[in-house]
Design a protein around this motif. Structure first.
Motif, PDB file in Angstrom:
ATOM      1  N   GLN A  27       0.817  -1.208   0.000  1.00 25.89           N
ATOM      2  CA  GLN A  27       0.000   0.000   0.000  1.00 25.89           C
ATOM      3  C   GLN A  27       0.858   1.268   0.000  1.00 25.89           C
ATOM      4  O   GLN A  27       0.510   2.256  -0.642  1.00 25.89           O
ATOM      5  CB  GLN A  27      -0.944   0.022   1.208  1.00 25.89           C
ATOM      6  N   SER A  28       1.964   1.240   0.738  1.00 25.79           N
ATOM      7  CA  SER A  28       2.843   2.417   0.771  1.00 25.79           C
ATOM      8  C   SER A  28       3.378   2.740  -0.617  1.00 25.79           C
ATOM      9  O   SER A  28       3.463   3.907  -1.007  1.00 25.79           O
ATOM     10  CB  SER A  28       4.006   2.191   1.736  1.00 25.79           C
ATOM     11  N   LEU A  29       3.738   1.698  -1.353  1.00 22.55           N
ATOM     12  CA  LEU A  29       4.244   1.909  -2.713  1.00 22.55           C
ATOM     13  C   LEU A  29       3.121   2.229  -3.693  1.00 22.55           C
ATOM     14  O   LEU A  29       3.200   3.199  -4.443  1.00 22.55           O
ATOM     15  CB  LEU A  29       5.017   0.677  -3.190  1.00 22.55           C
ATOM     16  N   ALA A  30       2.078   1.391  -3.700  1.00 21.44           N
ATOM     17  CA  ALA A  30       1.033   1.487  -4.726  1.00 21.44           C
ATOM     18  C   ALA A  30       0.010   2.581  -4.458  1.00 21.44           C
ATOM     19  O   ALA A  30      -0.634   3.053  -5.403  1.00 21.44           O
ATOM     20  CB  ALA A  30       0.321   0.139  -4.871  1.00 21.44           C
ATOM     21  N   SER A  31      -0.147   2.991  -3.215  1.00 23.05           N
ATOM     22  CA  SER A  31      -1.175   3.984  -2.906  1.00 23.05           C
ATOM     23  C   SER A  31      -0.619   5.338  -2.499  1.00 23.05           C
ATOM     24  O   SER A  31      -1.351   6.321  -2.515  1.00 23.05           O
ATOM     25  CB  SER A  31      -2.082   3.474  -1.775  1.00 23.05           C
ATOM     26  N   VAL A  32       0.649   5.387  -2.095  1.00 24.62           N
ATOM     27  CA  VAL A  32       1.189   6.658  -1.611  1.00 24.62           C
ATOM     28  C   VAL A  32       2.396   7.103  -2.445  1.00 24.62           C
ATOM     29  O   VAL A  32       2.333   8.107  -3.155  1.00 24.62           O
ATOM     30  CB  VAL A  32       1.560   6.583  -0.106  1.00 24.62           C
ATOM     31  N   ALA A  33       3.491   6.384  -2.361  1.00 23.10           N
ATOM     32  CA  ALA A  33       4.765   6.863  -2.924  1.00 23.10           C
ATOM     33  C   ALA A  33       4.733   7.010  -4.449  1.00 23.10           C
ATOM     34  O   ALA A  33       4.991   8.101  -4.978  1.00 23.10           O
ATOM     35  CB  ALA A  33       5.902   5.938  -2.498  1.00 23.10           C
ATOM     36  N   ILE A  34       4.449   5.936  -5.156  1.00 22.83           N
ATOM     37  CA  ILE A  34       4.547   5.975  -6.629  1.00 22.83           C
ATOM     38  C   ILE A  34       3.465   6.853  -7.249  1.00 22.83           C
ATOM     39  O   ILE A  34       3.779   7.711  -8.094  1.00 22.83           O
ATOM     40  CB  ILE A  34       4.568   4.547  -7.214  1.00 22.83           C
ATOM     41  N   PRO A  35       2.191   6.716  -6.859  1.00 28.41           N
ATOM     42  CA  PRO A  35       1.197   7.608  -7.469  1.00 28.41           C
ATOM     43  C   PRO A  35       1.406   9.075  -7.092  1.00 28.41           C
ATOM     44  O   PRO A  35       1.201   9.959  -7.930  1.00 28.41           O
ATOM     45  CB  PRO A  35      -0.147   7.109  -6.946  1.00 28.41           C
ATOM     46  N   GLY A  36       1.825   9.327  -5.863  1.00 26.09           N
ATOM     47  CA  GLY A  36       2.089  10.708  -5.464  1.00 26.09           C
ATOM     48  C   GLY A  36       3.179  11.339  -6.310  1.00 26.09           C
ATOM     49  O   GLY A  36       3.048  12.464  -6.793  1.00 26.09           O
ATOM     50  N   LEU A  37       4.270  10.602  -6.483  1.00 23.69           N
ATOM     51  CA  LEU A  37       5.371  11.091  -7.321  1.00 23.69           C
ATOM     52  C   LEU A  37       4.925  11.266  -8.773  1.00 23.69           C
ATOM     53  O   LEU A  37       5.261  12.261  -9.423  1.00 23.69           O
ATOM     54  CB  LEU A  37       6.566  10.140  -7.242  1.00 23.69           C
ATOM     55  N   THR A  38       4.163  10.308  -9.272  1.00 24.93           N
ATOM     56  CA  THR A  38       3.702  10.372 -10.664  1.00 24.93           C
ATOM     57  C   THR A  38       2.837  11.610 -10.907  1.00 24.93           C
ATOM     58  O   THR A  38       3.070  12.364 -11.858  1.00 24.93           O
ATOM     59  CB  THR A  38       2.922   9.089 -11.021  1.00 24.93           C
ATOM     60  N   ILE A  39       1.850  11.825 -10.043  1.00 30.84           N
ATOM     61  CA  ILE A  39       0.973  12.989 -10.217  1.00 30.84           C
ATOM     62  C   ILE A  39       1.750  14.283  -9.992  1.00 30.84           C
ATOM     63  O   ILE A  39       1.569  15.270 -10.717  1.00 30.84           O
ATOM     64  CB  ILE A  39      -0.247  12.901  -9.280  1.00 30.84           C
TER      65      ILE A  39
END
Length: 144
Positions: free
Chosen positions: A66-78
């Motif tokens: 969840q940390s990777l798929a819901s917070v870190a990667i999407p946050g960085l992408t957006i």
């Protein structure tokens, strides 16, 4: 789970504290989900003390995923998508700044449903290729 992506989408319009607060909401969700998965695993393995390690695995696997798929990667992408679009709109158009900011926000919000599946699949692949090799995928017995 999408709070930080929404926060990142609105970064050009709101104070940075609002964006950081959106990460707090997303992190609270991730933590609650990991605790819930741990409780479910504890209930499922209550009669088999030999499977107690599965509780820890459920918590760790859920929290990392969840940390990777819901917070870190999407946050960085957006964040990067919105920053690039704001810069490009500034360089390529004569639109007033408020219009460029709202356009960037709309683009960020529109991108959220598009990025979810590829990010989820990528995180599954990364987890299956690394961390899950140490303890087996959730629901699978630990490796010998």
């Amino acid at each position: 789970g999408y709070a930080n992506e929404v926060g990142e989408s609105f970064r050009s319009l709101v104070p940075v504290q609002v964006v950081w607060a959106s990460y707090g909401v997303a992190t609270a969700y991730v933590t609650a989900d990991a605790i819930d998965k741990g409780r479910r695993a504890a209930t499922a393995h209550a009669q088999d003390p030999a499977q107690a390690a599965r509780v820890g695995v459920a918590v760790v696997d859920t929290f990392v995923w969840q940390s990777l798929a819901s917070v870190a990667i999407p946050g960085l992408t957006i964040n990067r998508l919105c920053a690039a679009s704001l810069a490009l709109l500034g360089a390529l158009t004569r639109w007033p700044l408020p219009l460029r900011r709202w356009t960037t926000t709309a683009l960020g919000l529109a991108a959220i449903p598009v990025i979810v599946t590829p990010i989820d699949r990528t995180v599954d692949f990364l987890m299956d290729s690394s961390l899950r090799k140490l303890y087996g995928a959730p629901g699978q017995p630990p490796p010998p």
